[in-house]
Design a protein around this motif. Structure first.
Motif, PDB file in Angstrom:
ATOM      1  N   LEU A 122       1.174  -1.354   0.355  1.00  0.00           N
ATOM      2  CA  LEU A 122       0.075   0.270  -0.111  1.00  0.00           C
ATOM      3  C   LEU A 122       0.501   0.676  -0.065  1.00  0.00           C
ATOM      4  CD1 LEU A 122      -3.034   1.016   0.105  1.00  0.00           C
ATOM      5  CD2 LEU A 122      -3.052   1.120   2.681  1.00  0.00           C
ATOM      6  N   ASN A 123       0.643   2.492  -0.917  1.00  0.00           N
ATOM      7  CA  ASN A 123       1.218   3.466  -0.472  1.00  0.00           C
ATOM      8  C   ASN A 123      -0.089   4.509  -1.270  1.00  0.00           C
ATOM      9  OD1 ASN A 123       0.846   4.371  -3.908  1.00  0.00           O
ATOM     10  ND2 ASN A 123       3.006   2.518  -4.502  1.00  0.00           N
ATOM     11  N   GLN A 124       0.492   5.816  -0.601  1.00  0.00           N
ATOM     12  CA  GLN A 124      -0.970   7.140  -1.533  1.00  0.00           C
ATOM     13  C   GLN A 124      -1.702   7.439  -2.787  1.00  0.00           C
ATOM     14  OE1 GLN A 124       2.536  10.109   0.668  1.00  0.00           O
ATOM     15  NE2 GLN A 124      -0.554  11.318   1.139  1.00  0.00           N
ATOM     16  N   THR A 125      -0.663   5.879  -3.852  1.00  0.00           N
ATOM     17  CA  THR A 125      -1.162   6.603  -5.109  1.00  0.00           C
ATOM     18  C   THR A 125      -2.492   4.977  -5.595  1.00  0.00           C
ATOM     19  OG1 THR A 125       0.371   5.213  -6.163  1.00  0.00           O
ATOM     20  CG2 THR A 125       0.618   7.073  -5.888  1.00  0.00           C
ATOM     21  N   SER A 126      -2.632   4.113  -4.630  1.00  0.00           N
ATOM     22  CA  SER A 126      -3.213   3.465  -4.684  1.00  0.00           C
ATOM     23  C   SER A 126      -4.247   3.411  -4.071  1.00  0.00           C
ATOM     24  CB  SER A 126      -1.915   1.895  -3.843  1.00  0.00           C
ATOM     25  OG  SER A 126      -1.669   1.939  -2.562  1.00  0.00           O
ATOM     26  N   ILE A 127      -4.314   4.038  -3.074  1.00  0.00           N
ATOM     27  CA  ILE A 127      -5.857   4.690  -2.779  1.00  0.00           C
ATOM     28  C   ILE A 127      -6.623   5.795  -2.155  1.00  0.00           C
ATOM     29  CG2 ILE A 127      -5.485   4.128   0.110  1.00  0.00           C
ATOM     30  CD1 ILE A 127      -7.047   2.146   0.906  1.00  0.00           C
ATOM     31  N   GLN A 128      -7.515   5.882  -1.700  1.00  0.00           N
ATOM     32  CA  GLN A 128      -7.486   7.284  -1.765  1.00  0.00           C
ATOM     33  C   GLN A 128      -7.008   8.023  -0.601  1.00  0.00           C
ATOM     34  OE1 GLN A 128     -10.059   5.079  -2.419  1.00  0.00           O
ATOM     35  NE2 GLN A 128     -11.874   5.421  -3.430  1.00  0.00           N
ATOM     36  N   GLN A 129      -7.020   9.448  -0.724  1.00  0.00           N
ATOM     37  CA  GLN A 129      -6.294  10.080   1.193  1.00  0.00           C
ATOM     38  C   GLN A 129      -6.784   9.847   1.830  1.00  0.00           C
ATOM     39  OE1 GLN A 129      -3.865  11.062   0.540  1.00  0.00           O
ATOM     40  NE2 GLN A 129      -3.079  12.833   1.589  1.00  0.00           N
ATOM     41  N   TYR A 130      -8.331   9.609   1.975  1.00  0.00           N
ATOM     42  CA  TYR A 130      -8.967   9.587   3.418  1.00  0.00           C
ATOM     43  C   TYR A 130      -8.788   8.411   3.694  1.00  0.00           C
ATOM     44  CZ  TYR A 130     -13.324   8.185   0.440  1.00  0.00           C
ATOM     45  OH  TYR A 130     -14.047   7.194  -0.217  1.00  0.00           O
ATOM     46  N   GLN A 182       8.516  14.886   1.771  1.00  0.00           N
ATOM     47  CA  GLN A 182       8.344  15.579   0.066  1.00  0.00           C
ATOM     48  C   GLN A 182       8.399  16.660  -0.534  1.00  0.00           C
ATOM     49  OE1 GLN A 182       3.794  16.035   1.657  1.00  0.00           O
ATOM     50  NE2 GLN A 182       3.278  14.438  -0.372  1.00  0.00           N
ATOM     51  N   ASN A 183       9.180  17.297   0.217  1.00  0.00           N
ATOM     52  CA  ASN A 183       9.790  18.140  -0.006  1.00  0.00           C
ATOM     53  C   ASN A 183      11.204  18.689  -0.176  1.00  0.00           C
ATOM     54  OD1 ASN A 183       7.913  19.121  -2.370  1.00  0.00           O
ATOM     55  ND2 ASN A 183       6.480  19.553  -0.732  1.00  0.00           N
ATOM     56  N   PRO A 184      11.998  17.483   0.421  1.00  0.00           N
ATOM     57  CA  PRO A 184      13.342  16.981   1.178  1.00  0.00           C
ATOM     58  C   PRO A 184      14.225  18.936   0.827  1.00  0.00           C
ATOM     59  CG  PRO A 184      13.562  15.823  -1.004  1.00  0.00           C
ATOM     60  CD  PRO A 184      12.012  16.467  -0.755  1.00  0.00           C
ATOM     61  N   LYS A 215       5.518   8.019  -0.611  1.00  0.00           N
ATOM     62  CA  LYS A 215       4.277   7.055  -1.002  1.00  0.00           C
ATOM     63  C   LYS A 215       3.918   6.525   0.033  1.00  0.00           C
ATOM     64  CE  LYS A 215       4.361   9.703  -4.711  1.00  0.00           C
ATOM     65  NZ  LYS A 215       4.066   9.433  -6.909  1.00  0.00           N
ATOM     66  N   LYS A 216       5.364   5.361   0.415  1.00  0.00           N
ATOM     67  CA  LYS A 216       4.794   4.139   1.083  1.00  0.00           C
ATOM     68  C   LYS A 216       4.464   4.160   2.613  1.00  0.00           C
ATOM     69  CE  LYS A 216       7.790   1.295  -0.963  1.00  0.00           C
ATOM     70  NZ  LYS A 216       7.659  -0.090  -1.530  1.00  0.00           N
TER      71      LYS A 216
END
Length: 602
Positions: free
Chosen positions: A433-441, A484-486, A505-506
């Motif tokens: 699972l990561n942030q792109t594989s499921i909705q943010q909420y 995210q913005n290092p 994103k993980k």
């Protein structure tokens, strides 16, 4: 003598008669979209009329019957088509008033005669009578006010019907101004085309029962209303006319409940059928047909009010469920949890409708299991239609459950069995699972549920830790441990720089953190962040740096067993923490056991 008459009538002939919309009818619901479509269609059909006459334009049918009110012997009751007929009257009012705006001295009596007319009463006095009278209370006499040219800006009402009618009137005047400007001649030509060339088919019967049957036939052929409206009509067909008002009140309560919750009526009807009658597959288009073919199950003919009461009870429970509460309005933490995760999905309501008579303690126990399974289905990407059918099939057994023993047997037979089958797949999908594989909420829900599970074990079951609102609110943010913005230094220091954004994103790189703490660590290096994580009130975040220890063999210590800290934050740490979150998820969603759980503690 024919008991059914069908006539092809131009508007000027249609409005030779007077009409009423009975008080049991639904209110005026047309929005700007429908009004605009009618105006545009008429405008397009009109073309260059009267220079070029391209023929008549048909806008549909209306179904009427003779009024049985002795005081209204010359009036026709509108059974179907009241939205269209009301809009025609509103358009005529707008035409009349737009001409008066352009030319205050202009004669509009010809238009006004189609809106209202004078007649002589028994005392010899002239009285004005509207061509269309809306008898349902939501109308608040709005057509009469428009007929008498009352300034709409002075009309104050909270009725949706009144607001919709005023909006239709205002929009029509704006439409005429936009298309014709101050050209009185063009506006009058539009009026001339409307009353002379626009036609409807009026079907007139001798009785309400006949009219309702025709209404049903017309709409059952795919014209007009949806299954909810047709079902209402079906109820009116099977009660006596003197019971119409009583039935209307009950039906209004059903519709209002759905409107207030912003729930779709047809979806409710689908789940009502699936949850109460075990129908495994039914589309919205087949709802009405199903009712027609299953009177023996529903008893809407033999006991119409009993059936409507069943609908009312179900819609009340449905509304409470989507608000995260039991049917009686009391809190249910697991139903509340589902609100944070389910989004627009409502399939779980099939089972909950079947269980609506269970005592609250048993309903809470069931809701816990439903939350766990529904999450499992979503994570493993089980097709919606597949588990929707399963829920409907299970509902027939759930309807029979009366006590805890029966509920435990149901949970073991269906829900635990499903979770066991899905466990390996559940673990696999969470590990990827990561942030792109499921909705943010849903990412926030996952982290909140894991955090809640740990905190409740550590600090005890309190109202603070029982609620996901503690973890999902504006003061709690989604923290990326690897930023995210290092800064350039942070990115260079990461051991797999070319895969930096993939690791960001993980799930293992995410945690929940209080906004007040998060604002102080920004996109800094892990050495600085980890010290701040210890200040968090969430154990899952504290443990990244240091696992809390209090006394010997305390609840806090036991809750921390299995947690792991990280001295540095690299790809290996993120992968390991992802595995840790999977392990914690098996506990949080009760995916470890192979028998029915007997407690609702998570």
């Amino acid at each position: 003598m024919n008991t059914i008459q069908s006539e092809d009538l131009a508007i000027h002939k249609l409005l030779n008669d007077y009409y009423i919309v009975p008080n049991y009818q639904r209110e005026y619901v047309w929005q700007q979209e429908q009004v605009n479509r009618l105006l545009e269609d008429i405008m397009e059909a009109k073309g260059e009329f009267p220079k070029i006459d391209e023929g008549d334009y048909f806008i549909g049918s209306i179904v009427v019957c003779e009024s049985k009110n002795k005081n209204e012997s010359s009036v026709l009751e509108v059974i179907d088509g009241q939205q269209r007929l009301t809009t025609i009257i509103v358009i005529l009012c707008a035409l009349r008033d737009r001409i008066r705006e352009i030319n205050p001295a202009g004669d509009t009596s010809g238009i006004n005669n189609y809106v209202m007319n004078s007649s002589i009463d028994f005392t010899g006095n002239a009285v004005e009578k509207m061509k269309l009278l809306l008898q349902y209370e939501e109308s608040d006499g709005i057509l009469d006010k428009l007929g008498k040219r009352e300034d709409v800006s002075t009309i104050v009402s909270h009725s949706k019907s009144v607001i919709n009618i005023i909006n239709a009137y205002t929009y029509t005047k704006e439409y005429l101004a936009q298309n014709y400007g101050d050209d009185e001649k063009s506006v009058r030509e539009f009026f001339g085309y409307l009353v002379n060339k626009v036609k409807v088919i009026r079907v007139q019967t001798m009785s309400v029962a006949q009219a309702l049957k025709i209404f049903e036939t017309i709409n059952d052929r795919g014209v007009g209303l949806n299954s909810m409206d047709l079902l209402k009509n079906l109820m009116f067909m099977h009660v006596r006319p003197e019971e119409f008002s009583k039935l209307k009140v009950k039906w209004k309560e059903i519709v209002q409940e759905l409107e207030e919750r912003k729930e779709k009526p047809l979806r409710f009807l689908r789940y009502f059928i699936m949850g109460n009658y075990g129908v495994e597959e039914i589309t919205e288009e087949r709802i009405y047909e199903w009712f027609l073919n299953n009177e023996h199950k529903c008893n809407y003919k033999s006991d119409s009010f009993g059936f409507v009461e069943l609908l009312k009870q179900n819609v009340k429970a449905y509304g409470q469920y989507v608000s995260g509460k039991n049917p009686d309005g009391t809190n249910n933490r697991y139903l509340d949890n589902l609100r944070y995760f389910s989004g627009a999905a409502r399939q779980h309501l099939i089972l909950l409708l079947a269980a609506r008579k269970l005592p609250n303690d048993l309903l809470e126990k069931l809701a816990w299991q439903i939350e766990n399974l529904f999450f499992c289905y979503t994570i493993t990407r089980e097709p919606t239609k597949t588990f929707e059918k399963k829920f409907a099939k299970w509902a027939t057994d759930l309807l029979l459950v009366k006590d805890e023993q029966g509920l435990d047997e149901f949970i073991k037979k269906y829900i635990v069995d499903e979770k066991n089958k899905k466990k390996d797949n559940f673990v696999y999908h969470l590990s990827m699972l990561n942030q792109t594989s499921i909705q943010q909420y849903r990412i926030r829900y996952i982290l909140a549920k894991i955090s809640q599970s740990l905190d409740e074990k550590a600090w005890g079951s309190t109202s603070y830790y029982n609620s996901l609102a503690t973890y999902i609110n504006k003061d709690v943010e989604l923290e990326h441990i690897l930023p995210q913005n290092p800064s350039a230094d942070v990115k260079v220091a990461f051991d797999k720089g070319e895969e930096y954004q993939d690791y960001v994103k993980k799930l293992g790189n995410l945690t929940l953190l209080e906004k007040s703490i998060n604002s102080s660590i920004s996109n800094g290096a892990y050495d600085h962040k980890r010290n701040e994580y210890e200040k968090s009130s969430f154990m899952i975040t504290k443990a990244i740096s240091s696992i809390p220890q209090v006394g010997v063999n305390t609840k806090i210590n036991r809750a921390g067993i299995g947690l792991r800290t990280y001295d540095e934050w690299n790809s290996i740490s993120i992968e390991d923490r992802q595995k840790l979150l999977v392990e914690l998820s098996l506990k949080a969603w009760d995916m470890e056991t192979t028998t029915a759980a007997t407690s609702t503690s998570s």
